[in-house]
Design an enzyme around this catalytic site. Structure first.
Site, short mmCIF file in Angstrom:
data_model
loop_
_atom_site.label_atom_id
_atom_site.label_comp_id
_atom_site.label_asym_id
_atom_site.label_seq_id
_atom_site.Cartn_x
_atom_site.Cartn_y
_atom_site.Cartn_z
N TYR A 143 0.86 -1.18 0.00
CA TYR A 143 0.00 0.00 0.00
C TYR A 143 0.89 1.23 0.00
CZ TYR A 143 -3.39 3.50 1.65
OH TYR A 143 -4.18 4.62 1.77
N ASP A 238 9.35 3.09 -0.95
CA ASP A 238 8.33 3.75 -0.13
C ASP A 238 8.64 3.44 1.34
OD1 ASP A 238 4.66 3.62 0.09
OD2 ASP A 238 6.21 4.55 1.34
N LYS A 266 4.75 9.86 8.15
CA LYS A 266 4.58 9.36 9.51
C LYS A 266 5.59 9.96 10.49
CE LYS A 266 2.55 5.06 7.79
NZ LYS A 266 1.18 5.02 8.35
P1 KE4 Z 1 -0.68 8.62 4.29
O1 KE4 Z 1 -1.23 9.25 3.03
O2 KE4 Z 1 -1.73 7.81 5.03
O3 KE4 Z 1 0.07 9.61 5.19
O4 KE4 Z 1 0.47 7.58 3.83
C1 KE4 Z 1 0.14 6.57 2.90
C2 KE4 Z 1 1.12 5.43 3.02
C3 KE4 Z 1 2.12 5.32 2.07
N1 KE4 Z 1 3.03 4.32 2.12
C4 KE4 Z 1 3.00 3.40 3.12
C5 KE4 Z 1 4.03 2.32 3.14
C6 KE4 Z 1 2.00 3.47 4.12
O5 KE4 Z 1 1.98 2.54 5.10
C7 KE4 Z 1 1.04 4.50 4.08
C8 KE4 Z 1 -0.07 4.61 5.10
N2 KE4 Z 1 -0.15 3.54 6.04
C9 KE4 Z 1 -1.46 3.31 6.62
C10 KE4 Z 1 -1.32 2.13 7.60
N3 KE4 Z 1 -1.26 0.88 6.95
C11 KE4 Z 1 -1.99 4.53 7.28
C12 KE4 Z 1 -3.21 4.27 8.14
C13 KE4 Z 1 -4.48 4.67 7.43
O6 KE4 Z 1 -4.61 4.46 6.20
O7 KE4 Z 1 -5.37 5.18 8.14
#
Ligand code: KE4
Length: 437
Positions: A143, A238, A266
């Site tokens: 993801y 990523d 994060k």
């Molecule tokens: P954000 O757009 O949520 O800040 O980041 C996206 C993203 C990109 N790349 C990786 C490897 C990520 O894990 C994420 C976001 N992770 C999720 C948890 N699996 C955020 C939690 C959520 O979607 O509410």
């Protein structure tokens, strides 16, 4: 009589789709009603009735120093007193950029965004602009945020809701996204043999955290690096989740791989909205205003987020920080494994730095999942039973079998003892349930 959480959830669902502002929070994967939280401190998070939970979600990774760390809070308060947003450059952004470039050798230049999604979306656009090619490669179960090109066979909460490829992404878009099985070097070679000079980039979670935690082989990464170099494709790591989480240099340091671009998020915002993408100078100079690949953001490099990040990096760079953090993870994982073995529960774990994964494999299975299919073969019902058993005992784990766990420097030996005490009760209950069948 409905509980306060049920009432709050009902109220939230009136005007917020699913009652949440991000799907994974809705407990879709584990069932039940999400816990509405209203404050947190150190290793604990508190629901609206002030019930305390030992928190291993940590806002999905950012809270590596624990919640409401005094130094970070002081930095945010001071920044707020000076104004919230200027839409003009500030020296704080330069300090964060200088810090990350010093800590991550592959990053010559870096651009701040307000989320991980923006970071990966922008990195993809930059790679397409730099190469003049349209096709991108990603891996099933990974993801990378919710931009259209990346919502193809993705991970995280898309798996909980059973939609690994999002509706609303035009076929003309999705056709440019090639998806490969994760941790499969041969699949990479086959893909490049067929598409090589038409591939703009490969984007990969160098250690997966959105199909639970899966650590790939060195051969996977060596093959990926070699094939991208040979074909002139941009290799994008990523590290939104793994950056400054699995170690100060991230997963790229652990595998000794130099990606062309890296995405962050994060942790670098210490809990405030921040993302970033950076890497090779010759590629990054393609970004506006220097180059023709446009990318922008009203709140990019927000002063509160930057000053929170500066305060946080002061602690992350203290000698021994990651050694102490991984020792906490080791204690927890070793303790859980010993208890699971004691009660005949088929648990496997993964861990690196401040990150860990828990897998309830099928009885008789001895290996830890190495790819998306093996993760999917796990016993999700057992995970859900464990999740709720721990929640009832004040332990807050990620509400999905497809998510990883996160430790903070504020988790104490007593927190870990309490967590293992709760786990023993749940494993005993699970053993009883199984014997009762
Ligand atoms: P954000 O757009 O949520 O800040 O980041 C996206 C993203 C990109 N790349 C990786 C490897 C990520 O894990 C994420 C976001 N992770 C999720 C948890 N699996 C955020 C939690 C959520 O979607 O509410």
């Amino acid at each position: 009589m409905s509980t306060k959480n049920e009432q709050l959830f009902l109220q939230a669902k009136k005007h917020i789709p699913g009652g949440v502002n991000s799907p994974v929070r809705a407990f879709a994967g584990v069932g039940g009603t999400p816990i509405f939280m209203h404050k947190a401190l150190g290793s604990k998070i508190y629901d609206t009735e002030d019930n305390a939970y030992i928190d291993y979600v940590g806002s999905w990774g950012p809270m590596i120093l624990g919640h409401a760390h005094p130094k970070v809070i002081a930095a945010v308060k001071a920044a707020a007193e000076d104004g919230l947003s200027f839409g003009a450059p500030t020296p704080f952004e330069t300090t964060v950029a200088d810090t990350i470039c010093a800590l991550v050798p592959s990053v010559d230049m870096i651009r701040m965004t307000s989320s991980g999604t923006e970071a990966t979306m922008s990195a993809i656009r930059l790679a397409r602009g730099f190469t003049g090619r349209d096709n991108i490669v990603k891996f099933e179960g990974c993801y990378h945020g919710h931009s259209d090109s990346l919502l193809v066979k993705a991970g995280s909460a898309m798996l909980d809701i059973g939609e690994p490829t999002s509706k609303g992404v035009p076929a003309d878009f999705a056709k440019h996204t090639l998806t490969l099985p994760y941790n499969n070097p041969q699949a990479i070679k086959d893909c490049f043999a067929k598409w090589g000079d038409a591939i703009a980039c490969v984007i990969v979670e160098p250690i997966a955290g959105n199909m639970n935690m899966v650590i790939p082989t060195q051969d996977f990464h060596d093959t990926l690096r070699a094939q991208c170099t040979k074909a002139g494709a941009v290799l994008i790591f990523d590290e939104v989740m793994t950056g400054f989480r699995v170690g100060l240099g991230g997963a790229q340091e652990y595998f000794d791989i130099k990606p062309d671009l890296t995405c962050f998020g994060k942790i670098i915002g210490a809990g405030l909205p921040v993302g970033a993408f950076g890497g090779r100078r010759d590629i990054m100079q393609g970004i506006a205003p220097l180059g023709g690949v446009y990318q922008a953001g009203t709140l990019s490099g927000n002063p509160l987020a930057m000053r929170a990040g500066i305060a946080m990096f002061e602690d992350l760079t203290v000698a021994g920080f990651y050694g102490d953090l991984s020792s906490k993870v080791d204690s927890l994982m070793d303790g859980l494994q010993a208890l699971a073995d004691k009660y005949g529960i088929s648990l496997r774990t993964n861990k690196l730095g401040g990150m860990f994964g828990l897998f309830f494999v099928q009885d008789g299975e001895t290996d830890t999942p190495q790819d998306f299919d093996e993760v999917n073969a796990c016993d999700m019902d057992k995970f859900n039973t464990f999740f709720h058993g721990m929640l009832e005992r004040g332990i807050y784990l990620a509400p999905s079998a497809y998510e990883a766990g996160f430790m903070s420097s504020k988790h104490s030996d007593e927190d870990i003892r309490q967590t293992l005490h709760a786990a023993e009760a749940v494993f005993a209950q699970m053993q009883g349930d199984r014997q009762g069948k």
